[in-house]
Design a protein around this motif. Structure first.
Motif, PDB file in Angstrom:
ATOM      1  N   LEU A  80      27.611  46.745  23.160  1.00  0.00           N
ATOM      2  CA  LEU A  80      28.452  46.807  24.115  1.00  0.00           C
ATOM      3  C   LEU A  80      28.936  47.773  25.099  1.00  0.00           C
ATOM      4  O   LEU A  80      28.431  47.997  26.345  1.00  0.00           O
ATOM      5  CB  LEU A  80      30.051  45.557  23.924  1.00  0.00           C
ATOM      6  CG  LEU A  80      31.187  45.891  25.244  1.00  0.00           C
ATOM      7  CD1 LEU A  80      30.836  45.192  26.455  1.00  0.00           C
ATOM      8  CD2 LEU A  80      32.209  45.045  24.982  1.00  0.00           C
ATOM      9  N   PRO A  81      29.552  48.843  23.999  1.00  0.00           N
ATOM     10  CA  PRO A  81      29.579  50.356  24.761  1.00  0.00           C
ATOM     11  C   PRO A  81      28.187  50.942  25.150  1.00  0.00           C
ATOM     12  O   PRO A  81      28.288  51.837  26.187  1.00  0.00           O
ATOM     13  CB  PRO A  81      30.747  50.993  22.950  1.00  0.00           C
ATOM     14  CG  PRO A  81      29.704  50.095  22.071  1.00  0.00           C
ATOM     15  CD  PRO A  81      29.602  48.584  22.620  1.00  0.00           C
ATOM     16  N   GLY A  86      44.610  53.069  20.347  1.00  0.00           N
ATOM     17  CA  GLY A  86      43.481  53.240  19.866  1.00  0.00           C
ATOM     18  C   GLY A  86      42.961  54.531  20.019  1.00  0.00           C
ATOM     19  O   GLY A  86      42.224  55.447  18.184  1.00  0.00           O
ATOM     20  N   LEU A  87      42.910  55.508  20.815  1.00  0.00           N
ATOM     21  CA  LEU A  87      42.236  57.232  20.272  1.00  0.00           C
ATOM     22  C   LEU A  87      43.273  57.313  19.376  1.00  0.00           C
ATOM     23  O   LEU A  87      42.344  58.717  18.725  1.00  0.00           O
ATOM     24  CB  LEU A  87      41.730  57.437  21.832  1.00  0.00           C
ATOM     25  CG  LEU A  87      41.151  56.524  22.851  1.00  0.00           C
ATOM     26  CD1 LEU A  87      40.847  57.113  24.007  1.00  0.00           C
ATOM     27  CD2 LEU A  87      39.956  56.874  22.094  1.00  0.00           C
ATOM     28  N   ILE A 141      33.433  48.550  18.822  1.00  0.00           N
ATOM     29  CA  ILE A 141      33.644  48.008  20.301  1.00  0.00           C
ATOM     30  C   ILE A 141      35.141  48.509  20.853  1.00  0.00           C
ATOM     31  O   ILE A 141      34.657  49.090  21.922  1.00  0.00           O
ATOM     32  CB  ILE A 141      34.359  47.251  20.257  1.00  0.00           C
ATOM     33  CG1 ILE A 141      32.692  46.121  19.309  1.00  0.00           C
ATOM     34  CG2 ILE A 141      34.580  46.293  21.028  1.00  0.00           C
ATOM     35  CD1 ILE A 141      33.518  44.691  19.424  1.00  0.00           C
ATOM     36  N   SER A 142      35.420  49.291  19.896  1.00  0.00           N
ATOM     37  CA  SER A 142      36.483  50.303  21.176  1.00  0.00           C
ATOM     38  C   SER A 142      35.729  51.624  21.804  1.00  0.00           C
ATOM     39  O   SER A 142      36.376  52.192  22.169  1.00  0.00           O
ATOM     40  CB  SER A 142      37.655  50.900  20.088  1.00  0.00           C
ATOM     41  OG  SER A 142      36.729  51.698  19.115  1.00  0.00           O
ATOM     42  N   LEU A 196      42.314  45.179  14.322  1.00  0.00           N
ATOM     43  CA  LEU A 196      43.175  45.458  16.287  1.00  0.00           C
ATOM     44  C   LEU A 196      42.565  45.463  16.907  1.00  0.00           C
ATOM     45  O   LEU A 196      42.761  45.083  18.315  1.00  0.00           O
ATOM     46  CB  LEU A 196      44.552  45.641  16.005  1.00  0.00           C
ATOM     47  CG  LEU A 196      45.751  44.873  14.936  1.00  0.00           C
ATOM     48  CD1 LEU A 196      47.024  45.686  15.124  1.00  0.00           C
ATOM     49  CD2 LEU A 196      46.188  43.654  15.093  1.00  0.00           C
ATOM     50  N   LEU A 197      41.791  46.496  16.898  1.00  0.00           N
ATOM     51  CA  LEU A 197      40.872  47.413  17.259  1.00  0.00           C
ATOM     52  C   LEU A 197      40.383  46.463  18.645  1.00  0.00           C
ATOM     53  O   LEU A 197      39.953  45.882  19.681  1.00  0.00           O
ATOM     54  CB  LEU A 197      40.354  48.362  17.776  1.00  0.00           C
ATOM     55  CG  LEU A 197      41.240  49.334  17.585  1.00  0.00           C
ATOM     56  CD1 LEU A 197      40.499  51.086  16.991  1.00  0.00           C
ATOM     57  CD2 LEU A 197      42.204  50.096  18.964  1.00  0.00           C
ATOM     58  N   GLY A 198      39.645  45.659  18.003  1.00  0.00           N
ATOM     59  CA  GLY A 198      39.091  45.147  18.030  1.00  0.00           C
ATOM     60  C   GLY A 198      38.793  43.716  19.087  1.00  0.00           C
ATOM     61  O   GLY A 198      37.679  43.176  19.810  1.00  0.00           O
TER      62      GLY A 198
END
Length: 506
Positions: free
Chosen positions: A117-118, A155-156, A254-255, A403-405
């Motif tokens: 995806l990224p 997240g970052l 994914i993040s 949690l990021l996912g």
């Protein structure tokens, strides 16, 4: 000439009046109307090569002439070839009680899947000339994107905290006179200097930063590799263990979807999309899989190697573990541990770079502030939190990555449905002249509602230390696997409804 083309042409002309181009990288000069660059210091920074451009899209082809496409491989390779990837691999045995074989299989399979995806979103940058969050306005709207931007900013910042902790621990492990706190401060100062300069310096640094890290890990394998075969036998893997670790793995990679095109927007628009995809995909897969597997093997072997166990300690000191693995080569091992501690600066600096644009998208009035100012703000936020959280690393890492996912999977699915179904995969449907015009962008109600509704099923599928849903209790954490297809499916009818009532095609 159509209205859209006229808007595009005027936008390009207006932008070029206030910009300079340097080595194919545009530097926006907003002019006296913004007041920021009238100061001599600000103009000096521009003359030194500091990138000022923030969220503004790169409009003209003259600004998008970078043909060194291989650089994107090194950006992602150096960002992930560090001790955070190593420490993530240790979660398989430590947090989910998986053996080495099962840990490595989960690492390989779920990274092969999640990295796609990224890597794919990296290919959009050259076509649109937009930062990732600006592209996302064409699905989430001008105001709706504020929510994903805020989540991405959190997240970052979280990644920077984790990297800062690891780097500080590793740096402090080579000296009895240095505390973790001092090590963390040193790491952040170095990363800030790199991020402050912008695109050109970042790309140069990422092209060379990986090499000393490779030497350090090769030496660690050379002197301690024989111990990796002494891992204790593990109990049979369970579904909760496998899917719980998979959620961590997916959240880790994914993040990157929410910052993918930040580093490819300056490439020529005609570059082969498959070339960018494979450069990016390999930049994720190679370092992440190799170092996560090494981390799983090393932490399991630490139970049978007294010096490794002492270095790792009861607090899970990854820096201490690496220093112990390198201790047979004496002072040279300490030097290599310092290099490993600095490996996180490549990730922190790139993350600070992307954080700048999220600040500007979240609060549009901040678009007038030069990009580099937000590198300082991001450091001021993450540095004290790293110091405070240094002694709770494993709990923070496990919960944070999982949690990021969830939200990143839903976010990615919506972008794909918008692009391939509603826009038929045609980049010309992204009217570049309206990137900052709220009334002509989508409302964003469909995208936000799809994400929110998807959590009605994501929450029961969660399995966290602080919450276990009824489904996740049995199957393990399958929240990110559910988030992607569910958000995409919900977006179909909601977006059609939005288009029906909004007085614009897109």
């Amino acid at each position: 000439m159509s209205d859209n083309h006229l808007h595009e042409k005027n936008s390009v002309i207006d932008l070029e009046k206030d910009s300079t181009s340097r080595d194919g990288v545009s530097v926006i000069i907003p002019g006296d109307k913004h007041g920021w660059l009238s100061h001599p210091l600000a103009r000096s920074l521009l003359s030194w090569g500091v990138e000022e451009r923030g969220e503004h899209r790169s409009s003209s082809r003259e600004e998008r002439m970078d043909t060194q496409y291989y650089k994107i491989f090194f950006v992602w390779f150096s960002m992930n070839f560090n001790i955070l990837s190593f420490s993530t691999g240790t979660l398989g045995p430590i947090a989910f009680e998986l053996g080495l074989r099962d840990s490595c299989l989960v690492i390989l399979f779920f990274n092969l899947l999640a990295c796609a995806l990224p890597a794919y979103l990296n290919t959009w940058g050259p076509r649109t000339g937009m930062r990732q969050m600006i592209q996302s306005r064409y699905s989430f709207g001008y105001f709706g994107i504020i929510i994903p931007a805020a989540l991405n900013l959190i997240g970052l910042c979280g990644f920077n905290i984790l990297n800062g902790i690891l780097g500080g621990q590793a740096l402090a492990s080579v000296s009895s006179n240095m505390s973790w706190d001092v090590g963390i401060v040193i790491i952040f100062i170095i990363a800030l200097l790199i991020s402050f300069m912008g695109y050109r310096v970042l790309n140069w640094y990422e092209r060379v930063a990986w090499f000393p890290v490779l030497i350090a890990f090769l030496v660690a394998l050379g002197v301690g590799g024989k111990n990796l075969y002494n891992a204790q036998p593990a109990a049979p893997a369970t579904a909760p263990g496998i899917f719980g670790f998979a959620a961590v793995i997916a959240g880790f990679v994914i993040s990157y979807s929410a910052m993918a095109s930040d580093f490819t927007m300056y490439y020529t628009p005609t570059v082969s999309r498959s070339k960018i995809f494979w450069y990016a995909y390999l930049g994720y897969i190679v370092p992440i899989v190799s170092l996560e597997c090494l981390g799983a093997a090393a932490v399991l072997a630490s139970y049978t190697v007294p010096s490794w166990n002492a270095g790792y300690g009861t607090a899970g000191d990854i820096g201490g573990l690496l220093e112990a693995m390198l201790s047979p080569v004496g002072n040279f091992g300490k030097f290599l541990t310092v290099l490993l501690s600095l490996s996180v600066t490549g990730n922190i600096s790139c993350t600070l770079y992307s954080m700048c644009f999220n600040f500007q998208v979240m609060v549009p009035a901040m678009s007038r502030v030069p990009r580099y100012v937000f590198s300082i703000i991001g450091t001021v936020i993450a540095l004290p939190l790293s110091i405070v959280g240094a002694h709770k690393f494993y709990a923070a890492l496990t919960n944070f990555l999982s949690l990021l996912g969830y939200w990143a999977s839903a976010y990615g699915a919506i972008l794909l449905v918008e692009h391939h179904y509603f826009r038929k995969g045609d980049f010309s449907t992204y009217d570049h002249s309206i990137w900052n015009v709220p009334g002509r962008l989508p409302w964003g109600a469909a995208a936000i509602t799809a994400v929110i509704l998807s959590f009605a099923l994501i929450i029961p599928c969660m399995s966290q230390l602080w919450y276990e849903g009824p489904i996740g209790m049995t199957s393990g954490d399958i929240g990110f696997e559910v988030a992607f297809p569910l958000a995409g499916l919900l977006y179909f009818p909601l977006r059609k409804l939005e288009l029906r009532y909004q007085n614009t095609q897109y």
